[in-house]
Motif scaffolding. Structure first.
Motif, short mmCIF file in Angstrom:
data_model
loop_
_atom_site.label_atom_id
_atom_site.label_comp_id
_atom_site.label_asym_id
_atom_site.label_seq_id
_atom_site.Cartn_x
_atom_site.Cartn_y
_atom_site.Cartn_z
N PRO A 1 22.58 -3.81 -12.15
CA PRO A 1 22.29 -3.26 -10.82
C PRO A 1 23.47 -2.50 -10.22
N ASP A 2 23.14 -1.59 -9.33
CA ASP A 2 24.12 -1.04 -8.39
C ASP A 2 24.08 -1.97 -7.19
N ILE A 3 25.21 -2.47 -6.77
CA ILE A 3 25.17 -3.36 -5.61
C ILE A 3 24.91 -2.53 -4.35
N LEU A 4 24.58 -3.23 -3.30
CA LEU A 4 24.21 -2.58 -2.04
C LEU A 4 25.28 -1.57 -1.62
N GLY A 5 24.86 -0.35 -1.34
CA GLY A 5 25.79 0.66 -0.86
C GLY A 5 26.52 1.41 -1.95
N CYS A 6 26.26 1.07 -3.19
CA CYS A 6 26.95 1.73 -4.30
C CYS A 6 25.94 2.44 -5.21
N GLY A 7 26.41 3.46 -5.88
CA GLY A 7 25.57 4.16 -6.84
C GLY A 7 24.27 4.66 -6.22
N LYS A 8 23.17 4.34 -6.86
CA LYS A 8 21.88 4.80 -6.38
C LYS A 8 21.14 3.74 -5.57
N SER A 9 21.83 2.68 -5.24
CA SER A 9 21.18 1.64 -4.43
C SER A 9 21.16 2.03 -2.96
N PRO A 10 20.26 1.43 -2.21
CA PRO A 10 20.13 1.76 -0.78
C PRO A 10 21.43 1.56 -0.01
N ARG A 11 21.53 2.28 1.08
CA ARG A 11 22.69 2.17 1.96
C ARG A 11 22.18 1.80 3.35
N PRO A 12 21.83 0.56 3.53
CA PRO A 12 21.28 0.17 4.83
C PRO A 12 22.29 0.37 5.94
N VAL A 13 21.82 0.92 7.04
CA VAL A 13 22.73 1.18 8.16
C VAL A 13 22.88 -0.05 9.05
N ASP A 14 22.00 -1.01 8.88
CA ASP A 14 22.08 -2.20 9.72
C ASP A 14 22.69 -3.39 8.96
N SER A 15 23.39 -3.08 7.88
CA SER A 15 24.03 -4.14 7.09
C SER A 15 25.53 -4.09 7.27
N LEU A 16 26.15 -5.25 7.21
CA LEU A 16 27.62 -5.29 7.27
C LEU A 16 28.21 -5.32 5.86
N TYR A 17 27.33 -5.24 4.87
CA TYR A 17 27.76 -5.29 3.46
C TYR A 17 28.58 -6.54 3.19
N SER A 18 28.17 -7.59 3.84
CA SER A 18 28.87 -8.86 3.68
C SER A 18 28.45 -9.52 2.37
N LEU A 19 29.14 -10.57 2.05
CA LEU A 19 28.80 -11.31 0.83
C LEU A 19 27.35 -11.79 0.89
N SER A 20 26.94 -12.28 2.05
CA SER A 20 25.58 -12.80 2.15
C SER A 20 24.55 -11.69 1.96
N ASP A 21 24.84 -10.49 2.48
CA ASP A 21 23.91 -9.37 2.30
C ASP A 21 23.83 -8.99 0.82
N GLN A 22 24.98 -8.93 0.18
CA GLN A 22 24.99 -8.56 -1.25
C GLN A 22 24.24 -9.59 -2.09
#
Lengths: 147, 133
Positions: A45-66
């Motif tokens: 996978p591409d983790i959240l916010g990287c590569g072709k994965s989604p870039r949610p604007v309401d995420s803090l890209y925290s460990l729990s989100d990932q």
């Protein structure tokens, strides 16, 4: 394509400022043996916010989100009951947390160049704390509960 | 298809200039806007590359690396970085010989720490250390 129920998987988790291509550009996944590819479903996978994965604007890209994204997009979506985890650098943190959350399903963990947190080294530069212990100290605010 | 390349073409005083691309969350290109979504949707839509996906397949096919035999009794994946930093290589004698750190002290502590986490773990853990700290 979803996994067959009886097929185990190998999940490769890349590190910070990287993407799933890391595993291909370094020839690691391409060099896996035919037997491994036949016996395991390789998921990179591409983790959240990287590569072709989604870039949610309401995420803090925290460990729990990932972790939530990895669980939803991989473990739940593919119904993974048995899998191996391979992490590189920051991906090692995710691998360890995933393992802690679903211990019954994890067959092995491979940590490549795992993260050192500052507390891992003593003043003289020697290893004062194992990286995995240091990581869990680091992620303490995040509740690692079993799935 | 338009591909986001990090800059936007525009005109200034009649001449074509390249403006830096806006922040990713404000970029209007189709590639970036497609990836913007709420977290509840994003969590279920990670991009997952597989070796048999179009990109993965071509990369695997083009690989010059040699495939090595694997002990079918070994259920865990065997990877080894040797003393390299980020460029991995598979050691030909590794697949049938899972290795944990030679340092027995570290090995025992690792097992104490990690094994309880993974009740199903029965194979190998590899740790390689880089000196980037």
């Amino acid at each position: 394509m979803l996994l067959d129920a009886d097929q185990s998987a190998v999940i490769f988790i890349h590190g910070l400022f990287s993407s799933s291509l890391f595993w291909f550009d370094t020839k690691l996944v391409p060099n896996l043996s035919k037997e491994i590819k036949e016996q395991h479903r390789v998921l990179v996978p591409d983790i959240l916010g990287c590569g072709k994965s989604p870039r949610p604007v309401d995420s803090l890209y925290s460990l729990s989100d990932q972790i939530e994204a990895l669980e939803e997009s991989l473990i739940k979506r593919h119904g993974l009951e048995s899998f191996h985890l391979v992490g590189h650098s920051m991906g090692c943190i995710f691998a360890l947390v995933l393992a802690a959350r679903c211990p019954e399903r994890v067959r092995s963990i491979t940590l490549i160049a795992p993260v050192y947190t500052p507390g891992a080294l003593a003043e003289d530069g020697k290893l004062a704390q194992l990286p995995c212990e240091a990581v869990f100290t680091f992620v303490k605010p995040f509740s690692v509960s079993v799935l | 298809m338009y591909k986001c390349v990090g800059w936007i073409q525009g005109k200034k005083n009649g001449e074509e200039v390249n403006h830096p691309r806006p922040r990713w969350s404000e970029c209007q290109c189709p590639e970036c806007t497609m990836l913007l979504m709420p977290m509840r949707l994003a969590a279920k839509n990670l991009f997952v590359r597989c070796p048999d996906s179009p990109t993965g397949e071509s990369r695997c096919t083009d690989s010059q690396g040699q495939e090595i035999p694997v002990d079918s009794n070994l259920s865990a994946l065997a990877l080894h970085l040797g003393d390299s930093k980020l460029i991995p290589k598979l050691s030909p004698d590794l697949p049938s010989v899972p290795q944990i750190s030679d340092n027995l002290d570290i090995k025992s502590k690792l097992l104490e720490t990690l094994l309880p986490l993974c009740k199903g773990l029965y194979s190998c853990i590899f740790l390689t250390y880089t000196e980037h700290v």
